[in-house]
Design a protein around this motif. Sequence first.
Motif, PDB file in Angstrom:
ATOM      1  N   ALA A  41      25.009  32.049  30.154  1.00  0.00           N
ATOM      2  CA  ALA A  41      26.449  32.150  30.389  1.00  0.00           C
ATOM      3  C   ALA A  41      27.089  33.315  29.639  1.00  0.00           C
ATOM      4  O   ALA A  41      28.086  33.869  30.105  1.00  0.00           O
ATOM      5  N   TYR A  42      26.534  33.706  28.509  1.00  0.00           N
ATOM      6  CA  TYR A  42      27.194  34.713  27.668  1.00  0.00           C
ATOM      7  C   TYR A  42      27.485  36.028  28.396  1.00  0.00           C
ATOM      8  O   TYR A  42      28.619  36.510  28.335  1.00  0.00           O
ATOM      9  N   PRO A  43      26.520  36.639  29.085  1.00  0.00           N
ATOM     10  CA  PRO A  43      26.824  37.937  29.709  1.00  0.00           C
ATOM     11  C   PRO A  43      27.865  37.854  30.824  1.00  0.00           C
ATOM     12  O   PRO A  43      28.500  38.855  31.155  1.00  0.00           O
ATOM     13  N   PHE A  44      28.046  36.673  31.396  1.00  0.00           N
ATOM     14  CA  PHE A  44      28.951  36.539  32.541  1.00  0.00           C
ATOM     15  C   PHE A  44      30.274  35.867  32.186  1.00  0.00           C
ATOM     16  O   PHE A  44      31.316  36.227  32.731  1.00  0.00           O
ATOM     17  N   ALA A  45      30.238  34.876  31.309  1.00  0.00           N
ATOM     18  CA  ALA A  45      31.431  34.087  31.033  1.00  0.00           C
ATOM     19  C   ALA A  45      32.111  34.416  29.707  1.00  0.00           C
ATOM     20  O   ALA A  45      33.287  34.121  29.542  1.00  0.00           O
ATOM     21  N   VAL A  46      31.392  35.003  28.756  1.00  0.00           N
ATOM     22  CA  VAL A  46      31.985  35.248  27.438  1.00  0.00           C
ATOM     23  C   VAL A  46      32.216  36.733  27.192  1.00  0.00           C
ATOM     24  O   VAL A  46      33.341  37.157  26.916  1.00  0.00           O
ATOM     25  N   PHE A 132      19.901  43.140  28.445  1.00  0.00           N
ATOM     26  CA  PHE A 132      20.019  42.241  29.592  1.00  0.00           C
ATOM     27  C   PHE A 132      18.641  41.858  30.157  1.00  0.00           C
ATOM     28  O   PHE A 132      18.464  40.758  30.669  1.00  0.00           O
ATOM     29  N   LEU A 133      17.657  42.747  30.036  1.00  0.00           N
ATOM     30  CA  LEU A 133      16.307  42.444  30.533  1.00  0.00           C
ATOM     31  C   LEU A 133      15.594  41.388  29.689  1.00  0.00           C
ATOM     32  O   LEU A 133      14.647  40.766  30.153  1.00  0.00           O
ATOM     33  N   TRP A 134      16.038  41.203  28.485  1.00  0.00           N
ATOM     34  CA  TRP A 134      15.385  40.233  27.606  1.00  0.00           C
ATOM     35  C   TRP A 134      15.797  38.806  27.926  1.00  0.00           C
ATOM     36  O   TRP A 134      15.213  37.854  27.409  1.00  0.00           O
ATOM     37  N   ILE A 135      16.771  38.639  28.783  1.00  0.00           N
ATOM     38  CA  ILE A 135      17.238  37.292  29.105  1.00  0.00           C
ATOM     39  C   ILE A 135      16.142  36.493  29.817  1.00  0.00           C
ATOM     40  O   ILE A 135      15.957  35.307  29.535  1.00  0.00           O
TER      41      ILE A 135
END
Length: 168
Positions: A41-46, A132-135
Amino acid sequence: PYFMLSTTGPLVQAWFARSLGRVPYRLFALSNLGSLIALLAYPFAVEPWISTRTQAIGWSIGFAAFVLLCAACAMASRNTAEAGHAAAAEAPDSPAPRWSARLMWLALAGAGSAMLLAISNHITQNVASVPFLWIVPLSLYLLSFVLCFDSNGWYRPRINHVLLAAAM
């Protein structure tokens, strides 16, 4: 703060087991599920919607709440300590795990961390240094903890040993 948070997990699980007399592994699975949801959720919502300063204030408030909740748990656990010691004295002793089992636990715990580090290192050096690739690898790592600690039905040692050997 990281050291305090990471070392408090086993302590709180011990308090839980002592006060309720239950195995805390389900809580470990739920904790990792929460971490997985937060990671996704962090990259999209926070990150796009909340400023870094507001996030820092939120983390500080959350850490203070964590300290207060841990203090409350410590006090509650302290009240049940005597009852837990009496029950432990009456419980039959089980044999200590063999050294081979202890070494296997250590090797399997290290293997998961080593695989995550190897994949992250490979992505950084050979693909791109984009967080972002490490997600994806970190999500799989957390998902493995959720599946293994959720219930007895998901974890099959023989299958996982073969998969580990193939992955390495």
